[in-house]
Design a protein around this motif. Structure first.
Motif, PDB file in Angstrom:
ATOM      1  N   GLU A 141      43.625  11.975 158.732  1.00  0.00           N
ATOM      2  CA  GLU A 141      44.819  12.584 158.164  1.00  0.00           C
ATOM      3  C   GLU A 141      45.473  11.612 157.210  1.00  0.00           C
ATOM      4  N   THR A 142      46.372  12.145 156.389  1.00  0.00           N
ATOM      5  CA  THR A 142      47.107  11.316 155.444  1.00  0.00           C
ATOM      6  C   THR A 142      48.554  11.782 155.423  1.00  0.00           C
ATOM      7  N   THR A 143      49.470  10.860 155.305  1.00  0.00           N
ATOM      8  CA  THR A 143      50.890  11.178 155.310  1.00  0.00           C
ATOM      9  C   THR A 143      51.617  10.360 154.255  1.00  0.00           C
ATOM     10  N   TYR A 144      52.842  10.794 153.951  1.00  0.00           N
ATOM     11  CA  TYR A 144      53.732  10.015 153.095  1.00  0.00           C
ATOM     12  C   TYR A 144      54.631   9.151 153.965  1.00  0.00           C
ATOM     13  N   GLU A 145      54.818   7.924 153.539  1.00  0.00           N
ATOM     14  CA  GLU A 145      55.778   7.039 154.191  1.00  0.00           C
ATOM     15  C   GLU A 145      56.725   6.484 153.143  1.00  0.00           C
ATOM     16  N   GLU A 146      58.010   6.472 153.468  1.00  0.00           N
ATOM     17  CA  GLU A 146      58.999   5.978 152.519  1.00  0.00           C
ATOM     18  C   GLU A 146      58.979   4.453 152.466  1.00  0.00           C
ATOM     19  N   GLU A 147      58.908   3.925 151.251  1.00  0.00           N
ATOM     20  CA  GLU A 147      58.911   2.474 151.027  1.00  0.00           C
ATOM     21  C   GLU A 147      60.345   2.024 150.793  1.00  0.00           C
ATOM     22  N   GLU A 148      60.853   1.199 151.674  1.00  0.00           N
ATOM     23  CA  GLU A 148      62.251   0.781 151.609  1.00  0.00           C
ATOM     24  C   GLU A 148      62.449  -0.578 150.951  1.00  0.00           C
ATOM     25  N   THR A 149      61.414  -1.399 150.924  1.00  0.00           N
ATOM     26  CA  THR A 149      61.563  -2.730 150.329  1.00  0.00           C
ATOM     27  C   THR A 149      61.528  -2.656 148.805  1.00  0.00           C
ATOM     28  N   ARG A 150      62.179  -3.596 148.167  1.00  0.00           N
ATOM     29  CA  ARG A 150      62.177  -3.718 146.718  1.00  0.00           C
ATOM     30  C   ARG A 150      61.995  -5.189 146.360  1.00  0.00           C
ATOM     31  N   PRO A 151      61.299  -5.504 145.290  1.00  0.00           N
ATOM     32  CA  PRO A 151      60.636  -4.561 144.372  1.00  0.00           C
ATOM     33  C   PRO A 151      59.300  -4.047 144.916  1.00  0.00           C
ATOM     34  N   VAL A 152      58.799  -2.976 144.297  1.00  0.00           N
ATOM     35  CA  VAL A 152      57.523  -2.377 144.664  1.00  0.00           C
ATOM     36  C   VAL A 152      56.583  -2.467 143.467  1.00  0.00           C
ATOM     37  N   SER A 153      55.393  -3.006 143.700  1.00  0.00           N
ATOM     38  CA  SER A 153      54.391  -3.116 142.631  1.00  0.00           C
ATOM     39  C   SER A 153      53.431  -1.940 142.708  1.00  0.00           C
ATOM     40  N   LEU A 154      53.180  -1.325 141.559  1.00  0.00           N
ATOM     41  CA  LEU A 154      52.282  -0.180 141.471  1.00  0.00           C
ATOM     42  C   LEU A 154      50.961  -0.606 140.860  1.00  0.00           C
ATOM     43  N   ALA A 155      49.872  -0.108 141.420  1.00  0.00           N
ATOM     44  CA  ALA A 155      48.545  -0.424 140.890  1.00  0.00           C
ATOM     45  C   ALA A 155      48.383   0.204 139.509  1.00  0.00           C
ATOM     46  N   SER A 156      47.867  -0.551 138.576  1.00  0.00           N
ATOM     47  CA  SER A 156      47.672  -0.058 137.214  1.00  0.00           C
ATOM     48  C   SER A 156      46.324  -0.519 136.684  1.00  0.00           C
ATOM     49  N   ILE A 157      45.846   0.191 135.678  1.00  0.00           N
ATOM     50  CA  ILE A 157      44.574  -0.116 135.039  1.00  0.00           C
ATOM     51  C   ILE A 157      44.825  -1.017 133.836  1.00  0.00           C
ATOM     52  N   THR A 158      44.130  -2.122 133.785  1.00  0.00           N
ATOM     53  CA  THR A 158      44.271  -3.042 132.661  1.00  0.00           C
ATOM     54  C   THR A 158      43.452  -2.534 131.485  1.00  0.00           C
ATOM     55  N   THR A 159      44.104  -2.358 130.356  1.00  0.00           N
ATOM     56  CA  THR A 159      43.457  -1.823 129.165  1.00  0.00           C
ATOM     57  C   THR A 159      43.572  -2.819 128.025  1.00  0.00           C
ATOM     58  N   GLU A 160      42.455  -3.099 127.376  1.00  0.00           N
ATOM     59  CA  GLU A 160      42.450  -3.975 126.211  1.00  0.00           C
ATOM     60  C   GLU A 160      42.564  -3.113 124.960  1.00  0.00           C
ATOM     61  N   LEU A 161      43.753  -3.111 124.383  1.00  0.00           N
ATOM     62  CA  LEU A 161      43.985  -2.291 123.204  1.00  0.00           C
ATOM     63  C   LEU A 161      43.113  -2.756 122.040  1.00  0.00           C
ATOM     64  N   GLY A 162      42.625  -1.800 121.288  1.00  0.00           N
ATOM     65  CA  GLY A 162      41.774  -2.108 120.150  1.00  0.00           C
ATOM     66  C   GLY A 162      40.299  -2.085 120.469  1.00  0.00           C
ATOM     67  N   LYS A 163      39.936  -1.995 121.773  1.00  0.00           N
ATOM     68  CA  LYS A 163      38.533  -1.987 122.157  1.00  0.00           C
ATOM     69  C   LYS A 163      38.087  -0.642 122.708  1.00  0.00           C
ATOM     70  N   GLN A 164      39.028   0.304 122.843  1.00  0.00           N
ATOM     71  CA  GLN A 164      38.696   1.628 123.329  1.00  0.00           C
ATOM     72  C   GLN A 164      39.243   2.672 122.374  1.00  0.00           C
ATOM     73  N   ALA A 165      38.436   3.730 122.125  1.00  0.00           N
ATOM     74  CA  ALA A 165      38.880   4.790 121.223  1.00  0.00           C
ATOM     75  C   ALA A 165      40.020   5.591 121.837  1.00  0.00           C
ATOM     76  N   SER A 166      39.946   5.832 123.147  1.00  0.00           N
ATOM     77  CA  SER A 166      40.994   6.571 123.854  1.00  0.00           C
ATOM     78  C   SER A 166      41.433   5.762 125.059  1.00  0.00           C
ATOM     79  N   PRO A 167      42.299   4.799 124.866  1.00  0.00           N
ATOM     80  CA  PRO A 167      42.710   3.939 125.981  1.00  0.00           C
ATOM     81  C   PRO A 167      43.462   4.731 127.044  1.00  0.00           C
TER      82      PRO A 167
END
Length: 453
Positions: free
Chosen positions: A300-326
């Motif tokens: 199963e999967t559930t939502y849990e509220e994150e109370e601590t701050r700051p919160v880091s979000l996972a992101s995709i690293t993109t090298e601009l200029g090397k992809q036609a559709s970054p």
């Protein structure tokens, strides 16, 4: 909530009739018309080939199917199952087909955008629209269905033609001050048109129906520009998503920007609620059995509220200029039906959905998931957001909280798209070749959340 049994479909396709009575489901070359409440098959049509496009007429009397490879469009009548219409584009090819608002004309687009053909089901005559531009949003009907806006490209210049849909006569033709127009969109009240440039230049223009330019806006230069545009249902706001990971909100009175919504990878504000998806995996013998049978290992999967701050979000690293559709920037923006909320997704953080309060011009909630979000869509009647991530779970958010629901008895159904019923009483959960329908008995019971906007 109640769930229907798992049923077959093709190409993740399903369409509710506009009046909500029927559900059209393609199964390879067979079209099934089902009752929207019981999902019982009422009528079956045998099409020429695999169904690649499916669309209801606005009066729910006809349903259109098409196959691009064979350049064939077929029209089926709900009231008279023996009636049939077949349109063959022949050597011109077929890349797009759609209904006109009057439900008695069909528009087909030939390959290479050579022309748009208007077919009449009543008089059996045809008319042509020449020089359409090869863009996805180049053909737009007004919300009141009185006019059709067509983007044209002639002599290296962009034009917009406004046609009256009752007679298909040209009522206005004007040049647009763009270098390479990428899209056009009617305001929700049909009073103005928003026009924007290709991503190579940040520029958006507002035009009246008389062809006069009301406003021009450019946030910056020499960088990738606009990625998504969305009008609010009230036409009071125009949301502009761009490659700089911001959404700019333009008002309809002065056509100026009133707010910037930034999608940062670190959230330190305590004024918004952050929900994170938490998975509970199988253990012991059930996990071994599921692994052998090729089933998911998530119980199963559930939502849990994150109370601590700051919160880091996972992101995709993109090298601009090397992809036609970054994979960067805000490309999907959706207003709730009551105009109170705006849901967005920054493409370099595909597992995160941002929900903004429009009255307060601030961040309301952030939904962080384990897997990238495949699709999210608002309930057509109330502020309730549905999401899917390619698993057998469907996710809901409302001002009252969040909820995750697993489809019972369908561990292998991977939900990739969602289709709300016009009444908001049910939602179709679409997989690649299977689907189920979730029926709502009433308001879903969700974990507590402040209901203020």
């Amino acid at each position: 909530m109640n769930f229907a049994e798992i049923l077959r479909t093709s190409g993740s396709q399903l369409a509710w009739s506009p009046d909500g009575r029927f559900c059209a489901v393609p199964v390879t070359a067979r079209l099934e018309i089902r009752d929207s409440s019981s999902l019982q098959v009422l009528i079956t049509y045998n099409c020429t080939d695999l169904i690649q496009v499916l669309e209801w007429s606005s009066d729910s009397s006809y349903v259109l199917t098409g196959n691009y490879k064979r350049c064939v469009t077929e029209v089926w009548s709900i009231e008279d199952p023996d009636w049939k219409c077949k349109i063959n584009e022949g050597s011109a090819g077929l890349i797009k087909v759609c209904w006109a608002p009057d439900s008695r004309h069909i528009l087909t687009t030939a390959e290479f955008y050579l022309r748009i053909t208007v077919w009449s089901l009543v008089s059996k005559t045809v008319s042509y629209i020449k020089h359409p531009k090869n863009i996805a949003q180049g053909l737009q009907f007004s919300p009141d269905h009185d006019y059709l806006a067509v983007v044209e490209r002639k002599e290296c210049k962009d034009y917009i033609s406004l046609m009256e849909t009752k007679s298909w006569h040209l009522v206005k033709h004007f040049e647009v001050a763009t270098r390479d127009l990428a899209g056009v969109q009617w305001s929700s009240d049909g009073s103005v048109l928003a026009v924007w440039e290709s991503p190579l230049e940040y520029k958006i223009l507002i035009y009246s129906l008389s062809g006069h330019s009301l406003a021009t806006y450019s946030a910056y230069q020499w960088s990738l520009g606009i990625k998504g545009v969305s009008w609010s249902p009230s036409s009071q706001f125009l949301a502009i998503g761009s490659y700089d990971q911001k959404v700019r909100l333009m008002n309809h009175l002065t056509w100026r920007i009133i707010a910037d919504f930034t999608h940062d990878s670190i959230i330190d504000s305590e004024n918004c609620v952050i929900f994170k998806e938490v998975e509970k995996p199988l253990t012991g013998y059930p996990a071994t059995l599921a692994s052998v049978q090729g089933l998911p290992l998530i119980l199963e999967t559930t939502y849990e509220e994150e109370e601590t701050r700051p919160v880091s979000l996972a992101s995709i690293t993109t090298e601009l200029g090397k992809q036609a559709s970054p994979r960067i920037g805000v490309g999907t923006l959706l207003f709730s039906r009551d105009n109170r909320y705006l849901a967005t997704r920054n493409d370099n953080m595909p597992a995160t959905i941002w929900i903004w309060s429009v009255p307060k011009l601030s961040l309301k909630a952030v939904l962080v998931h384990v897997n990238p979000v495949k699709e999210f869509t608002w309930d057509p009647r109330q502020p309730r957001l549905a999401l899917c991530t390619g698993s057998n779970h469907v996710y809901f958010w409302s001002p009252f909280g969040c909820l995750t629901v697993a489809i019972p008895g369908a561990p292998t159904l991977q939900i990739s798209s969602l289709r709300w019923h016009p009444s908001g009483s049910s939602i179709a959960l679409m997989g690649r070749d299977q689907f189920s329908v979730c029926f709502f008995d009433g308001q879903p019971k969700m974990m507590g959340l402040n209901s203020s906007a």
